[in-house]
Scaffold this motif. Structure first.
Motif, PDB file in Angstrom:
ATOM      1  N   SER A  72       0.847  -1.197   0.000  1.00  0.00           N
ATOM      2  CA  SER A  72       0.000   0.000   0.000  1.00  0.00           C
ATOM      3  C   SER A  72       0.879   1.242   0.000  1.00  0.00           C
ATOM      4  O   SER A  72       2.064   1.188   0.340  1.00  0.00           O
ATOM      5  N   LEU A  81       0.720   5.307   1.370  1.00  0.00           N
ATOM      6  CA  LEU A  81      -0.021   6.183   2.287  1.00  0.00           C
ATOM      7  C   LEU A  81       0.486   7.613   2.169  1.00  0.00           C
ATOM      8  O   LEU A  81       1.671   7.849   1.937  1.00  0.00           O
ATOM      9  N   TYR A 130       0.567  11.313   4.245  1.00  0.00           N
ATOM     10  CA  TYR A 130       0.423  11.945   5.553  1.00  0.00           C
ATOM     11  C   TYR A 130       0.677  13.441   5.408  1.00  0.00           C
ATOM     12  O   TYR A 130       1.429  13.879   4.542  1.00  0.00           O
ATOM     13  N   GLN A 189       2.155  16.583   7.687  1.00  0.00           N
ATOM     14  CA  GLN A 189       2.858  16.899   8.922  1.00  0.00           C
ATOM     15  C   GLN A 189       2.976  18.404   9.056  1.00  0.00           C
ATOM     16  O   GLN A 189       3.651  19.055   8.256  1.00  0.00           O
ATOM     17  N   LYS A 244       3.899  19.168  14.365  1.00  0.00           N
ATOM     18  CA  LYS A 244       4.208  18.009  15.202  1.00  0.00           C
ATOM     19  C   LYS A 244       4.099  16.694  14.428  1.00  0.00           C
ATOM     20  O   LYS A 244       4.777  16.489  13.453  1.00  0.00           O
ATOM     21  N   ALA A 245       3.245  15.820  14.891  1.00  0.00           N
ATOM     22  CA  ALA A 245       3.223  14.464  14.346  1.00  0.00           C
ATOM     23  C   ALA A 245       2.493  14.396  13.006  1.00  0.00           C
ATOM     24  O   ALA A 245       1.578  15.165  12.747  1.00  0.00           O
ATOM     25  N   PRO A 246       2.900  13.465  12.145  1.00  0.00           N
ATOM     26  CA  PRO A 246       2.168  13.270  10.891  1.00  0.00           C
ATOM     27  C   PRO A 246       0.744  12.811  11.169  1.00  0.00           C
ATOM     28  O   PRO A 246       0.493  12.044  12.102  1.00  0.00           O
ATOM     29  N   PHE A 248      -2.706  11.118   9.197  1.00  0.00           N
ATOM     30  CA  PHE A 248      -3.051  10.299   8.046  1.00  0.00           C
ATOM     31  C   PHE A 248      -4.002  11.022   7.096  1.00  0.00           C
ATOM     32  O   PHE A 248      -4.936  11.704   7.538  1.00  0.00           O
ATOM     33  N   MET A 305      -4.917   6.055   2.254  1.00  0.00           N
ATOM     34  CA  MET A 305      -4.204   4.817   1.958  1.00  0.00           C
ATOM     35  C   MET A 305      -4.690   4.320   0.615  1.00  0.00           C
ATOM     36  O   MET A 305      -5.907   4.234   0.388  1.00  0.00           O
ATOM     37  N   LEU A 330       3.910  13.894   3.356  1.00  0.00           N
ATOM     38  CA  LEU A 330       4.778  12.724   3.310  1.00  0.00           C
ATOM     39  C   LEU A 330       4.088  11.576   2.599  1.00  0.00           C
ATOM     40  O   LEU A 330       2.909  11.314   2.829  1.00  0.00           O
ATOM     41  N   PHE A 350       9.392   5.994   4.177  1.00  0.00           N
ATOM     42  CA  PHE A 350       8.859   7.326   3.930  1.00  0.00           C
ATOM     43  C   PHE A 350       9.719   8.052   2.897  1.00  0.00           C
ATOM     44  O   PHE A 350      10.941   7.887   2.865  1.00  0.00           O
TER      45      PHE A 350
END
Lengths: 112, 110
Positions: B32, B34, B36, B38, B41-43, B45, B48, B88, B100
């Motif tokens: 798959s 994906l 993201y 960002q 801070k954090a990535p 989602f 997919m 990303l 990534f």
């Protein structure tokens, strides 16, 4: 209701020290991961755990060791810290390996 | 070696513009892809993709995968300043690896 949490958020320490970063997920996921994001913002997987078994172990130094006391936790232990270990470390979880990953807020590690 | 390449690496547009972000990959056993987003801070989602040619849509964002040519695109229409982030792309190699790309830094100016 934080889904994936990490502690601490910031960690500043001296070279040669040993430190741990904790990660917990309350999503009931089976797989958890640790990523390192360096100063160039490149996100690289370090480890993943599926049902308490290590299924990916990238070429990281053996000073780094993941420890999973149960399915909801995956802690990262780092021995003999080096300057190059300075980065943001992200924990993530997914229902199963390869599924959508949910990331924690990150831990910024600075090694002096 | 598994590889994910994204282009452009950075992009500056004005609000209202439409952008297309590219992701190409080479993996031994694709499962798959994906996307993201960002911000500071954090990535988080976005999509997919597992099948070729099926567009996934969420508001102004859409994405499609081409498994023959080994790439995916992420489109953002009518961009807003809140779309400014690093996007990303990541590829899952059947649980053996999760790679990534370097990300595309999008800046949307008012």
């Amino acid at each position: 209701d934080t889904a994936v949490s990490q502690t601490p958020k910031y960690l500043v320490t001296q070279m040669g020290n040993d430190k741990s970063i904790k990660c917990e997920q309350n999503l009931g996921h089976d797989t958890m991961y640790w990523y390192k994001q360096d100063s160039k913002k490149f996100l690289k997987i370090m480890f993943s755990y599926n049902n308490k078994e290590l299924i990916i172990n990238e070429t990281v130094p053996n000073r780094f060791s993941p420890k999973s006391p149960d399915k909801a936790h995956l802690n990262l232990h780092i021995n003999s810290l080096e300057l190059g270990d300075s980065a943001v470390y992200f924990c993530a979880s997914s229902q199963d390996a390869g599924d959508e990953q949910f990331f924690g807020p990150g831990t910024r590690l600075t090694v002096l | 070696e598994d590889k994910v390449v994204q282009s452009p690496l950075s992009l500056v547009v004005h609000e209202g513009d439409t952008v297309t972000l590219n992701c190409s990959y080479e993996v031994t056993n694709f499962r798959s892809l994906l996307w993201y987003k960002q911000e500071k801070k954090a990535p988080t989602f976005l999509f997919m993709l597992t099948s070729s040619g099926i567009e996934k849509k969420s508001g102004r964002l859409s994405s499609i995968l081409d498994k023959k040519e080994l790439f995916s695109i992420l489109n953002i229409t009518a961009t807003q300043t809140g779309d400014s982030a690093v996007y990303l792309c990541a590829v899952d190699n059947y649980g053996q690896n999760f790679v990534f790309g370097p990300g595309t830094r999008l800046s949307v100016l008012p």
